[in-house]
Design a protein around this motif. Structure first.
Motif, PDB file in Angstrom:
ATOM      1  N   LEU A 134       0.842  -1.206   0.000  1.00 14.54           N
ATOM      2  CA  LEU A 134       0.000   0.000   0.000  1.00 14.54           C
ATOM      3  C   LEU A 134       0.873   1.250   0.000  1.00 14.54           C
ATOM      4  CD1 LEU A 134      -2.847  -0.898   2.555  1.00 14.54           C
ATOM      5  CD2 LEU A 134      -2.875  -1.081   0.051  1.00 14.54           C
ATOM      6  N   LEU A 135       1.960   1.201   0.741  1.00 10.42           N
ATOM      7  CA  LEU A 135       2.880   2.333   0.781  1.00 10.42           C
ATOM      8  C   LEU A 135       3.493   2.585  -0.593  1.00 10.42           C
ATOM      9  CD1 LEU A 135       4.272   4.391   2.717  1.00 10.42           C
ATOM     10  CD2 LEU A 135       6.088   2.699   2.997  1.00 10.42           C
ATOM     11  N   PHE A 136       3.922   1.517  -1.265  1.00  8.73           N
ATOM     12  CA  PHE A 136       4.493   1.654  -2.607  1.00  8.73           C
ATOM     13  C   PHE A 136       3.431   2.130  -3.604  1.00  8.73           C
ATOM     14  CE2 PHE A 136       7.288  -2.089  -1.152  1.00  8.73           C
ATOM     15  CZ  PHE A 136       8.161  -1.229  -0.509  1.00  8.73           C
ATOM     16  N   THR A 161       0.530   6.231 -15.263  1.00  2.41           N
ATOM     17  CA  THR A 161       0.609   5.386 -16.455  1.00  2.41           C
ATOM     18  C   THR A 161      -0.238   4.136 -16.269  1.00  2.41           C
ATOM     19  OG1 THR A 161       2.512   4.130 -15.662  1.00  2.41           O
ATOM     20  CG2 THR A 161       2.962   6.202 -16.823  1.00  2.41           C
ATOM     21  N   ALA A 162      -0.427   3.404 -17.358  1.00  2.00           N
ATOM     22  CA  ALA A 162      -1.161   2.138 -17.284  1.00  2.00           C
ATOM     23  C   ALA A 162      -0.421   1.147 -16.387  1.00  2.00           C
ATOM     24  CB  ALA A 162      -1.343   1.566 -18.680  1.00  2.00           C
ATOM     25  N   PHE A 176      -0.012  -1.756 -11.247  1.00  5.39           N
ATOM     26  CA  PHE A 176       0.748  -2.016 -10.020  1.00  5.39           C
ATOM     27  C   PHE A 176      -0.096  -1.688  -8.790  1.00  5.39           C
ATOM     28  CE2 PHE A 176       3.391  -0.447  -6.553  1.00  5.39           C
ATOM     29  CZ  PHE A 176       4.344  -1.447  -6.415  1.00  5.39           C
ATOM     30  N   ILE A 177      -0.753  -0.541  -8.814  1.00  4.53           N
ATOM     31  CA  ILE A 177      -1.564  -0.117  -7.673  1.00  4.53           C
ATOM     32  C   ILE A 177      -2.736  -1.067  -7.463  1.00  4.53           C
ATOM     33  CG2 ILE A 177      -3.078   1.719  -6.802  1.00  4.53           C
ATOM     34  CD1 ILE A 177      -1.214   3.665  -8.463  1.00  4.53           C
ATOM     35  N   GLY A 178      -3.441  -1.400  -8.548  1.00  4.04           N
ATOM     36  CA  GLY A 178      -4.581  -2.299  -8.431  1.00  4.04           C
ATOM     37  C   GLY A 178      -4.188  -3.661  -7.895  1.00  4.04           C
ATOM     38  N   SER A 201      -5.908  -3.066 -13.970  1.00 10.83           N
ATOM     39  CA  SER A 201      -6.777  -1.992 -13.506  1.00 10.83           C
ATOM     40  C   SER A 201      -6.922  -0.878 -14.542  1.00 10.83           C
ATOM     41  CB  SER A 201      -6.226  -1.383 -12.209  1.00 10.83           C
ATOM     42  OG  SER A 201      -7.039  -0.304 -11.780  1.00 10.83           O
ATOM     43  N   THR A 202      -8.146  -0.424 -14.713  1.00  8.04           N
ATOM     44  CA  THR A 202      -8.428   0.714 -15.600  1.00  8.04           C
ATOM     45  C   THR A 202      -9.052   1.861 -14.811  1.00  8.04           C
ATOM     46  OG1 THR A 202     -10.595  -0.241 -16.153  1.00  8.04           O
ATOM     47  CG2 THR A 202      -8.735  -0.769 -17.606  1.00  8.04           C
TER      48      THR A 202
END
Length: 354
Positions: free
Chosen positions: A166-168, A179-180, A185-187, A246-247
Motif C-alpha cells: 500500500l505504501l508503494f 501510467t497504465a 501495479f496499484i490495483g 486496472s483501468t
C-alpha cells in the motif's frame, strides 16, 4: 490436491502449465544429480489448484509466479552455493517461454522437518503439486499441517508486507502522470492487501486455511466478521483467481487505497496489541513503544546481522524489521510525509528483511 493448476482456466492454459512443469523437471534433473535430488514440488496458487487466470482478447493466460521447491539432500547453505546460480539461470530461461516468472527455492527435507511452524511452510505442506516425488516425502512434517499453531508474528509479517505494498502504491499515485503500468501495479497491490486483511483476522482466531476459497467461506460463516472486511476479502479472492489490469482513475484508486489503509490500520493495532501484550490506541503508540517488535528472532541473530552488515538503522540487539515496522506505521498512518527518497530507502531494506 487438485489435478488442475487453476479452478476454471482453459485446457490450453492447463496444458501450457503442465508443459512448463515438464521443462522444469528436465532442467532440474540436468543440474542436480538424482542421488542428491530428493523431490521437486510446485507451491503457490498453481500448486494448490487455485492459480490466477488472466483473460484477455479471448484467451486464458497465466498470471502468478510458478514457485518450485527443490528438495536436495544435505546442507541447504552448501546446496545454495552449488546450485542456486544454475537454477536461477534455468528460471530466467523458462520464464521467457512460459510467460510468467519461474522461481526456485532450495530446501532439504530434514530442514523442513525440524523447522518451526510458519504460514509459509503450512501452505507448502498442505497445498502443493509434486513434479518429482510424493507425499511420503513429507513424513515428519505433521506439525506444519496444523494452522492453529501458526504464530501471531506470521500474521504480522503478512500484514507488514501487504501494507508495504500500500505504501508503494501510494508513492505511485503521487506521480505527475499515472501510467497504465502504475495503475496495474496499484490495483494489484490493493487486491493483495484486500485478501491479506481477512487472512490476518483468520490467523488471529486460529482459522486460517491454505485455500483462499475456504478462507472466505470461514469468514462468511463467522458472525462477528465485519461486513467491510468481508467485502474486501471477496474482492481479493476474485482478483487472485481472475486477475485483471486496472483501468480505474487516479481518484478512484486514491479513494480505494484510503479506505483500505484505514481498515488495515485498525487491524494492525488490534493484532500488535494482542501479539506484544501492550495497549495500542493509535499508530504513535506503536512507534513510541520500546517493546521489542520482533521477539521471535534470537538475540544472537540480531547481533550477527549488525556485525556482518554495517549501517543497519536499528540497535544491535534488535532485528532490522522492527525499524521497517516503525517506518511503515510512520509513513502510512502517522502523518509523516513519504518522499521518493524515503520510499527508496525503505524498499531497499524491505527487500532484505520482508
Amino acid at each position: 490436491m487438485s489435478a488442475r493448476f487453476t479452478i476454471d482456466g482453459s485446457e490450453s492454459l492447463e496444458r501450457h502449465l503442465a508443459a512448463t512443469c515438464a521443462h522444469v523437471r528436465s532442467g532440474v534433473e540436468r543440474i542436480i544429480a538424482l542421488g542428491r535430488l530428493q523431490g521437486l514440488a510446485l507451491a503457490g496458487g498453481y500448486g494448490r489448484g487455485e492459480g490466477g487466470v488472466l483473460r484477455e482478447n479471448g484467451s486464458d493466460m497465466p498470471y502468478n509466479d510458478m514457485e518450485f521447491f527443490v528438495f536436495v539432500r544435505g546442507s541447504t547453505l552448501i546446496n545454495d552455493r552449488l546450485y542456486k546460480h544454475a537454477l536461477h539461470q534455468l528460471g530466467e530461461a523458462l520464464s521467457h517461454a512460459a510467460g510468467l516468472d519461474v522461481e526456485f527455492k532450495i530446501l532439504s527435507l530434514a530442514r523442513l522437518r525440524r523447522s518451526p511452524v510458519s504460514m509459509f511452510y503450512y501452505d507448502l505442506v498442505m497445498g502443493h503439486r509434486w513434479i518429482i516425488g510424493g507425499d511420503e516425502l513429507f513424513t515428519g512434517c505433521e506439525h506444519h499441517r496444523d494452522s492453529t499453531r501458526i504464530p501471531l508474528h506470521e500474521a504480522t509479517r503478512l500484514l507488514f508486507n501487504r501494507c508495504s505494498g500500500l505504501l508503494f502504491a501510494n508513492e505511485r499515485l503521487a506521480h505527475e502522470k499515472l501510467t497504465a503500468a502504475d495503475a496495474d501495479f496499484i490495483g494489484r497491490n490493493l487486491a493483495k492487501a484486500q485478501l491479506a486483511l481477512g487472512d490476518v483476522v483468520l490467523t488471529m482466531s486460529g482459522r486460517y486455511h491454505w485455500s483462499c476459497l475456504e478462507r472466505h467461506r470461514r469468514l462468511q460463516e463467522h458472525p462477528d466478521t465485519d461486513p467491510e472486511l468481508l467485502s474486501h476479502h471477496a474482492a481479493g479472492v476474485a482478483f487472485k483467481l481472475h486477475p485483471h489490469r486496472s483501468t480505474k482513475t487516479r481518484d478512484e484508486l486514491i479513494t480505494e487505497l484510503s479506505a483500505l489503509s484505514q481498515l488495515a490500520r485498525n487491524i494492525f493495532l488490534q493484532l500488535e496489541s494482542r501479539r506484544l501484550a501492550i495497549k495500542l490506541s493509535a499508530p504513535v503508540d506503536y512507534i513510541e513503544s520500546k517493546t521489542n517488535k520482533c521477539p521471535e528472532v534470537p538475540l544472537w541473530k540480531n547481533i550477527f546481522i549488525h556485525l556482518r552488515t554495517r549501517g543497519m538503522p536499528s540497535g544491535i540487539t534488535r532485528y532490522p524489521r522492527e525499524h521497517l515496522l516503525h517506518e511503515l506505521v510512520s509513513m502510512l498512518w502517522a502523518g509523516r510525509q513519504a518522499t521518493a527518497s524515503s520510499i527508496r530507502q525503505y524498499a531497499a531494506l524491505w527487500n532484505r528483511f520482508n
